[in-house]
Design an enzyme around this catalytic site. Structure first.
Site: not given
Ligand code: PLP
Length: 427
Positions: A18, A146, A247, A276
């Site tokens: 970004y 997100y 997620d 992550k």
């Molecule tokens: C970081 C993140 C993503 C995306 O993961 P990337 O490895 O950056 O593609 C998706 N969902 C959540 C909740 C995130 O924090």
């Protein structure tokens, strides 16, 4: 390479997340990282408050994780996952099944969080096709979410915030409930769920799945909401045969004080995305877990298979280091560490609550947030943090930290004090 040469090439030619190419915003060249410290090329040492975006939970350059990668690289760094398998992938699968709720038994490895979100959406659509519900192709989510930067993931992220608004024209139109307002630590307010309930009842015939970040809305607003919200979602999803996707890419592996944030609500989703911290901040990898019911139903869809397969799926290096990272986490006293981090952040960040520029201060597990009334100047604040000897990278109205779990009290206090000073300087 000289520092000036390095930074000048970078500024002209390399994009960062970004950013505008060619902007004069400072980038800091890192020479090495160990434990909770980043050493810059100019010799300065910064205490890290970010764990490199939730991932480096054990700190940097950890000997156990390094060894796992070294051992694996001498066997093979990669082989295709089409038609081939290997011990690191199987071991990781066994571990993930062991540490997540019992119904989650089927695993798909992806190469990044965003890709795992894409794949989870496709899973839901294929599942609904197989159930004879081809009109169930939409997704319902909450504002302020997100889920990543690819188009499917963007379509279920907040439809208005700066990251995705510009792409509205090419994104699928999904359904967005207001973001949950009732706070994690407050008494539950049933009104918080009304709009979501209405949306489900109005559109259920077209909804394949609901996707949500459990408990913590991360990059969309660093917000902690009430576990009851998830329990009510589960019950309506069951009633209307809508799949529930969690997620946990940001929240997984202990960050909120539970191994997975869904455990605050005791709710089990049909599909969960992990990423992550999965590899302890070393290699890019994500995993999707789902139930045998979802997996076997997909087998009965038109395609007869799940239609996704990344080139680097199940990468052995990533699997091996993920195994080592999870083992390290489970053998550590991470609960005490996270709760100690929580206590220190609560004490230290409280001072910001009454500053004129501050809207809110909140802490959950190893996540500490100071929310300002107006967006902050990111580059200026990063520079100020570096001058205080710490690495913190605010965005929008959020000055937040999620340090490695191994951080010592002294270092954490140093970061918190820098946050207070920097926030105090905003008028
Ligand atoms: C970081 C993140 C993503 C995306 O993961 P990337 O490895 O950056 O593609 C998706 N969902 C959540 C909740 C995130 O924090």
């Amino acid at each position: 390479m000289e520092q000036d040469e390095l930074v000048s090439f970078d500024q002209q030619h390399l994009w960062h997340p970004y950013t505008a190419l060619g902007s004069n915003d400072t980038v800091f060249a890192v020479e090495s990282a160990k434990g909770c410290k980043l050493t810059l090329k100019d010799g300065r040492e910064l205490v890290d408050g970010t764990a490199s975006w939730w991932s480096a939970i054990h700190g940097y350059n950890h000997p156990v994780l390094n060894q796992a990668m070294k051992d694996q690289i001498d066997r093979m760094s990669h082989v295709m996952f089409g038609g081939l398998t290997h011990e690191p992938a199987v071991q990781l699968g066994q571990t993930l099944i062991d540490i997540t709720p019992e119904p989650l038994q089927a695993i798909f490895y992806a190469d990044s969080g965003s890709v795992s979100v894409e794949a989870s959406l496709k899973m839901a659509v294929q599942y609904q096709q197989a159930k004879g519900n081809p009109e169930r192709t939409r997704f319902l989510t909450v504002r302020g979410g997100y889920h990543g930067d690819t188009t499917g993931a963007m379509s279920v992220s907040d439809p208005e915030n700066g990251m995705h608004r510009l792409f509205t024209g090419i994104l699928n139109k999904q359904l967005y409930a207001p973001h949950p307002v009732c706070r994690f630590h407050d008494d539950w307010d049933q009104n918080d769920f009304n709009a979501m309930e209405d949306l489900i009842e109005t559109h259920e015939a077209n909804i394949a799945a609901i996707i949500i970040e459990p408990i913590v809305q991360g990059a969309g607003g660093m917000w902690f909401y009430h576990p009851e919200y998830l329990r009510q979602l589960r019950s309506l999803c069951d009633r209307y045969e809508i799949l529930l996707i969690f997620d946990e890419i940001a929240t997984g592996f202990g960050r909120t004080g539970k191994l997975f944030a869904m455990q605050h609500a005791n709710v089990i989703p049909d599909i969960v995305c992990l990423g992550k911290a999965l590899t302890g901040g070393t290699m890019t990898m994500a995993a999707i877990l789902t139930t045998f019911n979802v997996a076997h139903t997909i087998n009965a869809s038109d395609a007869g298979v799940f239609m996704h397969g990344p080139t680097f799926m199940g990468n052995p290096m990533a699997c091996a280091v993920a195994n080592a990272s999870i083992k390290l986490l489970l053998e550590s006293d991470w609960q005490n560490r996270v709760s100690h981090i929580e206590t220190i952040m609560r004490e230290q960040l409280e001072a910001a609550r009454h500053f004129k520029s501050v809207a809110d201060v909140r802490v959950l597990g190893a996540i500490g947030v100071i929310e300002t009334l107006t967006p902050v100047k990111q580059a200026e604040l990063c520079q100020a943090f570096v001058e205080h000897g710490v690495w913190v990278r605010p965005f929008n109205r959020f000055i937040y930290i999620m340090p490695p779990y191994i951080i010592e009290a002294e270092d954490l206090i140093k970061i918190c004090k820098a946050m207070i000073k920097v926030v105090q300087s905003i008028t």
